[in-house]
Enzyme design. Structure first.
Site, PDB file in Angstrom:
ATOM      1  NE  ARG A   1      20.818 -79.971  -3.722  1.00  0.00           N
ATOM      2  CZ  ARG A   1      21.795 -78.849  -3.184  1.00  0.00           C
ATOM      3  NH1 ARG A   1      22.041 -78.842  -1.866  1.00  0.00           N
ATOM      4  NH2 ARG A   1      20.906 -78.238  -4.350  1.00  0.00           N
TER       5      ARG A   1
ATOM      6  CD  GLU B   1      26.843 -67.159   2.507  1.00  0.00           C
ATOM      7  OE1 GLU B   1      27.498 -69.061   2.724  1.00  0.00           O
ATOM      8  OE2 GLU B   1      28.305 -67.144   2.568  1.00  0.00           O
TER       9      GLU B   1
ATOM     10  CE  LYS C   1      21.723 -69.316  -1.235  1.00  0.00           C
ATOM     11  NZ  LYS C   1      22.306 -69.504   0.796  1.00  0.00           N
TER      12      LYS C   1
END
Ligand code: ATP
Ligand code: MG
Length: 763
Positions: free
Chosen positions: A260, A34, A270
């Site tokens: 992850r 994104e 982020k």
């Protein structure tokens, strides 16, 4: 596309099986960021996996911007992400996509779900939707709007799209099962109203698809075969399949989840990194302390080091926390091959040589272990700069560097003996007069120091970085490490770096790996420290500063075979390398119960070894005594030396006894040692007295760090030789703690924080 060796991980196995069985003719993956921030090292893991699979199996990996949230996305991020993926060495070719290009198609898919009775417009508030979802143990309740007719839903959805309603007035929900065990299936929202311009679509839309809906359909749209995401999305898989099964699509991608990346001392989100940028806590997304790809590039990381790290950690199904040391291990391995040596003096001390050396230009290897990789010219003259920290007027035992009357070897040149020490009115050493001799190989000189010729040296700024967060597993609420940036002006570097463009890597002898920063110019470079050299001293510092620098990681260490072999071979090899008498001493102390590492220390520091012997003869546990003496005590000794100690073997044995019986922790034991060094006394007495101090050691260490960071100019002057400033720092800490700091603890902490550490010559 170029074929690479097949990666070994469970997802690669799945892909291989699917290709063999003919389930798919080729593999198509995607990396779907994104554009709401810069990529970080966690994303690099996903990039290496997705692009790596495509490369290995001769398929394609798409770069798809998952841009369905107008309020957080920006073109700046789109550009930064493309730059970073390319820099990492991956190429999406013609396959650049944006979910925002699918808005029309997605809207059609939504209409199809409504028409087939699988979606409805719900007019509950956000809170109402939430309240009706139930919990893991309780089923949800049906929305009162669940029974709306297809016509009513179509009409309402159309009006949502036309902008007739406020944000939040309605949502479109998939009609699945409010009692489903998987809560993701309890009629999830798939479209919402949001009156906000989109960075690519402007005001075209005021309804936006939500992640679960947009993602699976974008995958299908692009013919993705394997849609790889992180474990948090495991529960979303059922919804992914449910939606695709009810939509008109040409292909049925499948979702696979992997763990992850979590890294010690590192925030990987982020959103949280954006906060650091917005609050001005770092100088931007590319601040060299940031775990962003842009920050790491500026810090001097290489794509090769990052991809090697991703390879090393592998792809697993269980979440784990990876030690930052692993990343730095890969970085050093890569930089060792890439970064030529140069000499840079951080805190220069002027030295004059008599007689003037004969050779005025030396030829030195760029890579000492690979002479075939070329040479550089190094001027030598009668006036040099050496590191202040390489000279001691009152050297501690075992000092191999310069001292009055002592001799050292100059890297690549001859030998230097300090004849006269010049001081200013305050007694600060300002220059040394030394005699110079060519090295004819007849003299035994232990230490080698680096230097630069004064006239030719360039003045450069050096920026030293440390972890942004001291905590092992930081959260956004943790305080930043106030010592994470240290700028040193007026460093002196050899002239061979003149003309260096930004991004050039060097190994500064004894200081670490550095890269030139874009803030500098070819004539006046600025250097960022990328990473320190392998740091055998970390333990010593940790002993002096518990809770601050170099906390011993409690997570896995590098587990490559190379790293393991190295750790196992290192000590015996270093003992074997000792001269015959020293080896005998080391063996004897090992036989007494000292660890390999401690025995090695005692072989070169006889006074400390005798202290160990004495305590063990008094009945102290040999392994605790060995570690305490060889690590903690040695770290705290500084210029005092064993001879100057106000305590002996009996006190050491008493303290070891206290540790052995569990009465004191290792941290307290260090405090006690610091106190004994400063004041003497009995360990038991000191333990009681320390128990009464109000400030925990860790707190004091944090305050010391902060005081040193806020008085950077004074810290620099201290390192430049004004050691009398120690009293100033003691005063500052005392003020800050309202007199509650224990001076015996404080002084060693301050010294450790202020000291300028340099390594022995490598290779
Ligand atoms: P962040 O929380 O940092 O914003 P994200 O998952 O929201 O991360 P996206 O831009 O949506 O960021 O992620 C793009 C891809 O990168 C996703 O496939 C995601 O799974 C993957 N990814 C994100 N963070 C990590 C991580 N720490 N380790 C591995 N993959 C990650
Ligand atoms: Mg996210």
């Amino acid at each position: 596309m170029q074929e690479s060796p097949t990666p070994r991980n469970f997802i690669a196995d799945i892909v291989a099986t699917d290709l063999e069985s003919g389930r798919h003719k080729g593999v198509v993956t995607r990396f779907p960021p994104e554009p709401n921030g810069y990529l970080h090292i966690g994303h690099a893991k996903s990039i290496c996996l997705n692009f790596g699979l495509a490369r290995a199996f001769g398929g394609a990996c798409h770069l798809r911007f998952d841009d369905t949230n107008p309020s957080t996305e920006d073109l700046e991020y789109v550009e930064a992400i493309q730059r970073d993926v390319r820099w990492l060495g991956f190429d999406w070719g013609p396959n650049l996509f944006f979910a925002s290009d699918y808005y029309e198609a997605l809207y059609e898919h939504a209409l199809h779900l409504i028409r087939t009775g699988f979606a409805y417009v719900c007019s509950l508030s956000d809170a109402g939707v939430k309240a009706g979802r139930g919990s893991v143990s309780e089923p949800g309740v049906d929305s009162p709007y669940r029974g709306r007719s297809v016509e009513e839903n179509l009409a309402l959805f159309e009006r949502m799209r036309l902008g007739e309603f406020e944000d939040g007035a309605h949502v479109l929900r998939a009609k699945i099962d409010m009692a489903a065990a998987n809560m993701k299936l309890r009629d999830p929202a798939i479209y919402r109203i949001k009156h906000a311009p989109h960075y690519r679509r402007g005001k075209d839309w005021c309804v936006y698809p939500l992640y679960d809906f947009a993602h699976c359909l974008s995958d299908a749209q692009e013919g993705i075969t394997h849609s790889i995401c992180t474990l948090e999305f495991e529960n979303n898989r059922e919804l992914y399949d449910w939606l695709l099964a009810r939509s008109v699509v040409d292909c049925r991608p499948r979702q696979f989840e992997f763990a992850r990346l979590n890294l010690t001392h590192t925030l990987l989100s982020k959103r949280k990194l954006l906060e650091l940028v917005q609050q001005g806590l770092v100088r931007g997304w590319d601040d060299p302390r940031m775990p962003t790809i842009a920050g790491m590039r500026r810090r001097g990381y290489t794509p090769e080091a990052i991809t090697a790290f991703c390879e090393l950690i592998g792809v697993a199904k269980n979440n784990s926390l990876v030690d930052l040391g692993k990343l730095e291990f890969c970085l050093r391995e890569d930089l060792h091959e890439r970064a030529p040596r140069v000499s840079c003096v951080f805190y220069p001390l002027r030295v004059t040589l008599t007689p003037v050396p004969k050779a005025t230009t030396l030829v030195a290897a760029r890579f000492p272990d690979r002479p075939e990789r070329g040479t550089r010219l190094v001027p030598l003259s009668a006036e040099l700069f050496i590191e202040r920290a390489d000279f001691s007027e009152a050297p501690p035992p075992g000092w191999h560097r310069l001292a009055p009357g002592a001799e050292v070897r100059l890297r690549h040149a001859g030998l230097l003996r300090c004849e006269t020490v010049e001081k200013d009115a305050d007694g600060t050493v300002i220059a040394l007069a030394c005699s110079y001799h060519e090295d004819d190989g007849t003299r035994k000189v232990k230490g080698t120091i680096h230097w630069v010729s004064a006239a030719e040296a360039l003045d450069v700024e050096v920026r030293l970085y440390d972890k942004l967060f001291g905590a092992d597993e930081p959260t956004a609420l943790d305080p930043l490490n106030s010592g994470s940036l240290e700028v040193i002006q007026g460093c002196k570097i050899e002239p061979s770096v003149n003309g260096t463009e930004a991004g050039a890597h060097f190994q500064f002898e004894r200081h670490g790996y550095f890269v030139s920063d874009p803030d500098g110019t070819p004539e006046r470079p600025i250097f960022n420290r990328t990473v320190t050299l392998r740091d055998g001293f970390a333990k010593v510092l940790a002993a002096a500063m518990p809770g601050a620098a170099a906390t011993p990681p409690r997570v896995e260490r590098p587990r490559t075979r190379a790293a393991q072999g190295q750790a196992q071979a290192e000590l015996p090899r270093s003992i074997a390398r000792l001269t015959e008498p020293a080896r005998g001493i080391a063996e004897a102390r090992r036989a007494r119960g000292a660890s390999d590492a401690a025995a090695l220390v005692f072989a070169t520091d006889e006074a400390l070894g005798q202290l160990f012997d004495g305590a063990v003869e008094l009945g102290a546990c040999a392994s605790i005594t060995g570690n305490l003496a060889a690590n903690e005590l040695r770290g705290l000794l500084g210029a005092v030396g064993v001879q100057g100690l106000r305590f002996g073997a009996a006190e050491l044995a008493e303290l070891v006894g206290l540790i052995d019986e569990g009465a004191v922790t290792n941290t307290t034991a260090k405090d006690v040692l610091a106190h004994l060094i400063a004041k003497g006394g009995s360990p038991r007495g000191v333990v009681e007295a320390l128990g009464a101090t109000k400030l925990a050691h860790g707190e004091l260490a944090a305050i010391v760090s902060e005081v040193v960071a806020t008085h950077a100019a004074e810290a620099t002057r201290y390192r430049e030789g004004k050691t009398a400033l120690l009293a100033f720092f003691v005063g500052q800490v005392m003020r800050r703690t309202k007199g509650q700091a224990n001076p015996a603890e404080l002084e060693p902490l301050l010294r450790a924080r202020l000291v300028h550490r340099i390594h022995p010559i490598e290779g």
